[in-house]
Each structure stands twice: as C-alpha cells, then as structure tokens.
Design an enzyme around this catalytic site. Structure first.
Site, PDB file in Angstrom:
ATOM      1  N   CYS A 332       0.616  -1.275  -0.678  1.00 24.25           N
ATOM      2  CA  CYS A 332       0.050  -0.004   0.517  1.00 24.25           C
ATOM      3  C   CYS A 332       0.921   1.358   0.338  1.00 24.25           C
ATOM      4  O   CYS A 332       1.765   1.595  -1.150  1.00 24.25           O
ATOM      5  CB  CYS A 332      -1.398  -0.294   1.232  1.00 24.25           C
ATOM      6  SG  CYS A 332      -2.260   0.957   1.075  1.00 24.25           S
ATOM      7  N   HIS A 428      -3.920  -6.055   0.674  1.00 20.22           N
ATOM      8  CA  HIS A 428      -3.894  -6.109   1.993  1.00 20.22           C
ATOM      9  C   HIS A 428      -4.071  -7.248   2.360  1.00 20.22           C
ATOM     10  O   HIS A 428      -4.569  -7.753   2.106  1.00 20.22           O
ATOM     11  CB  HIS A 428      -3.994  -5.124   3.036  1.00 20.22           C
ATOM     12  CG  HIS A 428      -3.306  -3.937   3.307  1.00 20.22           C
ATOM     13  ND1 HIS A 428      -2.220  -2.846   3.694  1.00 20.22           N
ATOM     14  CD2 HIS A 428      -4.337  -2.336   2.854  1.00 20.22           C
ATOM     15  CE1 HIS A 428      -2.486  -1.609   3.538  1.00 20.22           C
ATOM     16  NE2 HIS A 428      -3.366  -1.450   3.503  1.00 20.22           N
TER      17      HIS A 428
END
Length: 486
Positions: A332, A428
C-alpha cells in the site's frame, strides 16, 4: 435488545480480545452474536462485505462470532493522520477530517447514527457484545461521549469493567473508576473482570474481595494470561515489538516503525514461521544489514512518513540492501514509497506538496479524494491469494509487463522490478495465503510451513473461548446481557 458492554480502566487492558473470545464462546453455545464498537481510533482497518471499513479489532471479533463483516459493527472510526487531526469514517465511508477544535461537537452529533447501527445489529442477532474505548474514567472527555458511558446510557446497555492486573494497581484502578464517575454513569456498571493475571489465583482472593467491597460490584472472574492471545492479531501499534533480539539462525525480516504505520498485521503471518524473525525497527536504529527482506508497511500519511524515513536514514539502508541483492516488499503506502514521486496536490494528508520516492519501482502516485475499498482475489508469485485494498490515490506508469498480481476482476496490481527483488502491491492481507507466503519466503531461502494463517487464528479463537469458559462466569454474563432486553 440483549447486549453487554465491556469497558476498561484504561487502554490496552484486553477489551478487544475479551470481546472476541466471548463472541466465539457464545457462538459455540449456538447463539447468534455480533460485536459492536461505537467509536474506534485506529489506523488498522478491514474492508467489510458491504464495501466500507471498520477497525481490525471488530473484524477479529466478527470472526469470533462467525459473522460477516459489516460497517454497523464500528459505525465511527477515527484514523489518526497528524498529531491533532484524524480522518473521520462514518458507516464505513470517509466523511472528512476531525481535529481538536471540532472533536466534541462533531462526536456528539454522531450519537444518532451510532444508535441506528446498534439497533440494526440487535435486530439481526440474539446478543450484541459491545467494546468501549479507552476508559470511562477519562471524565474530561465525558461531554458528548459516544464511546463509553454516553453510549451505554443512551442504549441502556449494562457494563462490565475490565482491569489489567499485569500493569499493577488494579484494585485502585477499578475502585478509582467507581469514585470518579458520575453516579448515573457508575450505576451502569454491574460488575468487573480482572484480566492478564500471572501466578496462583489464590493469592489474589483478598484483592478480588476488596474490589467487590469497595465498588459494590460483583466479580465475573479472573482471566489469566492465555497463550492463545499471542496467536491473535493486535490492533494497537503500542504493542509492537521494538528492536532486534537474538535470531538463533532464523532469517531476518525487518520493518521500519513509521509514525503513522497502518495495517501492520499484514506481517503477522510471517511471525508464525519458525525460520523467520520479524523485527520492527524503531526510530533511531538502522535497518540491520543482515535482513533478507525489508517490508515497507502501510501508512496513514505517506508523504510525512516518507520524509520521516529519510530523516532516520532508512532510505540509505534500503538502497544499500537493494544493491546487495536483498528483497523488498512494499504494501500500500510502502508500494507508493518505492516509486519515483508521491504528489498530494489537494492536501489530502496535510499541506499540499510532492516528494521524491525511493525510485526502486518505475511509477508515480497522485493522492486524491477517492478511496479504494474492496475485497480482492487473485494470483501473485504463481500462488492464489485473498486480500483487500484500502488506499487513496492512483499509481501510474507501472510497467504492464511486470505486475505483482493479476486480480480476478481483470485488473493488474502492483509491480515487480526487472531484477525481481523489489515488489510492490496495494493488496493488504495477502500473506495470509500459505501458498503465496511460501513463494515469497522461498525467494529468501526460507522453507515455509505453508499453513493458512486464517485457520491458525480461528483455532486460537476457539482456544481463547475455552479459556474464558474456564475462568469467567459466562452464564452470569449471559443472564446480565439478556436482562437488558426486558
């Protein structure tokens, strides 16, 4: 409406874990049970089945309850972005920024929406277990409160107060909370739990009786340190281990502790691997040269944390690691940091501006108002995985020939450098997959056990529930909760 609320004498006394364990224990008894936290403050979040985000503690509690994730489980989520500013998430969606100047007024206005979520959950279940935030003893925050007694009184939910004996002073913490509370708030508390006990419980019998005498509350039990807790993900960054201990031949995976680190539980599956030591590197310490893999984690303030990374000299460590042929994984915000530039022209994270990235991947990121929130499935490193996206901004210039993952919805995700040593992804939770984790670790010479981390967590929840059945009077807690509906 049947419900029970656990509040604490302070933060990190174990409320989140106890709620998760009670959800699993009651689910094992055949009850339909759901978790609820009116207001949470955390940069660790999960994407829900209805397309929003909630605190990861509530996601764990939902797993304990064997329930699908829903934004009603955490209607108000505050994600700290600067020292006095947080992103405000209401019913899973961004609603702006909350600062110290408008904190109380805005929070008070959210009580109606919090109660609507509570009512919807109550209609869908036999019982709702509620987690408070911080402590009701913080009476300076009582005006406009929606997280503790403000909610408990509005919803008429009985409260059990949790004290942490491991940090010391548990008698004073429980009795002191009773003393400082407004009488009508104190009347909501119907009992207490002593948590994290070490040693022989017989040595605390007099203390347990003293708490009951001083407060007028009944005790529901003394919970010892339960081994299962160590196998569960933690929501708060205060529990992260700092520094580097003896590795005993294990391969080192290093992760710098950024000030606004987010979703650091991405690393939890690596911690279960016997051949791996995960070291969270605190400010002031270099990233060890012997690390085989450096993970750049998520962040709630990408530009600010990239600046901090350089101030610590970690950029020098990372580039030297790359020159030595070491592996790097950015997740991310960490993926964004690996590129050429990160721009925030609208000031989404603070002052508008642009900063150079580490330049290890050939892309540029533009932060913007749209937030990607989706659960994903796909293939990466020739292995299947499931995860979720949760990010603001768009990354451009990624070579289409070298994506990190191919998603089932047809999109390409992330990038891999031409030498195969630098990897970045927006996904994630992908290391939960045993196959993908095995492939990643094989690249640094580690043989993985290959087990699915989700199954390990589910077993830990069952073990936690068994421990609570042994040490708590769950029948009495259930009677108290069901009395809330009459």
């Amino acid at each position: 409406m049947a419900g029970l609320m656990l509040q604490g004498t302070g933060s990190d006394v174990g409320k989140s874990v106890l709620v998760a364990g009670l959800c699993r224990a009651l689910s094992n008894r055949g009850l339909s049970v759901l978790p609820f936290k009116p207001q949470n403050m955390s940069n660790n979040a999960a994407v829900t089945d209805d397309g929003g985000e909630i605190g990861r503690a509530q996601a764990l509690q939902a797993l304990g309850a064997r329930a699908e994730l829903h934004t009603d489980m955490n209607p108000v989520l505050l994600k700290p972005q600067a020292d006095r500013t947080s992103q405000l998430i209401v019913h899973g969606k961004v609603r702006g920024m909350l600062g110290s100047a408008n904190f109380r007024e805005t929070r008070r206005s959210l009580l109606k929406e919090v109660l609507e979520s509570w009512q919807r959950l109550s209609r869908r279940s036999d019982l709702v277990i509620v987690e408070g935030a911080g402590s009701p003893a913080e009476i300076n925050l009582r005006a406009g409160d929606i997280a503790n007694m403000g909610f408990a009184r509005a919803a008429d939910v009985p409260v059990v107060l949790v004290g942490d004996i491991d940090r010391g002073g548990v008698i004073a913490a429980l009795a002191g909370t009773r003393t400082v509370l407004d009488p009508e708030d104190a009347a909501m508390i119907r009992g207490f739990i002593v948590n994290k006990f070490r040693g022989d419980p017989a040595l605390f019998e007099d203390g347990y009786s003293a708490i009951a005498k001083l407060t007028g509350w009944r005790g529901f039990g003394v919970v010892p340190w339960l081994p299962a807790v160590a196998r569960l993900p933690s929501e708060d960054s205060v529990v992260l281990e700092h520094g580097l201990s003896t590795r005993d031949g294990r391969t080192l995976v290093a992760c710098p502790m950024l000030p606004r680190i987010a979703n650091f539980d991405d690393l939890d599956p690596l911690k279960t691997e016997r051949g791996v030591q995960v070291a969270m590197i605190p400010p002031g310490q270099p990233i060890p040269a012997e690390a085989a893999l450096i993970v750049l984690p998520g962040s709630k303030a990408t530009i600010a944390d990239t600046t901090f990374l350089r101030e610590q000299g970690w950029d020098i460590d990372i580039l030297a690691h790359h020159r030595r042929g070491g592996a790097i994984l950015g997740i991310c915000a960490g993926y964004q940091m690996l590129g050429r530039t990160i721009a925030d022209p609208l000031g989404m994270e603070g002052v508008p501006g642009e900063i150079a990235g580490l330049g290890l991947l050939d892309h540029e990121t533009m932060l913007g108002p749209q937030k990607a929130l989706r659960q994903v499935r796909g293939t990466a490193l020739s292995a299947r995985f499931e995860g979720y996206e949760m990010h603001m901004g768009e990354t451009r210039g990624v070579p289409t020939s070298r994506p990190f993952a191919l998603l089932d919805d047809g999109r390409a995700d992330g990038a891999i450098s031409s030498d195969g040593k630098v990897m970045g992804t927006y996904c994630h939770g992908l290391l939960v997959s045993g196959g993908l984790r095995r492939a990643l670790l094989a690249d640094i010479g580690v043989q993985s056990h290959g087990r699915d981390h989700g199954a390990l967590v589910d077993t830990a929840l069952d073990d936690l529930a068994a421990g609570l059945e042994e040490h708590l009077d769950i029948d009495a807690l259930l009677t108290l909760a069901q009395g809330a509906s009459t």
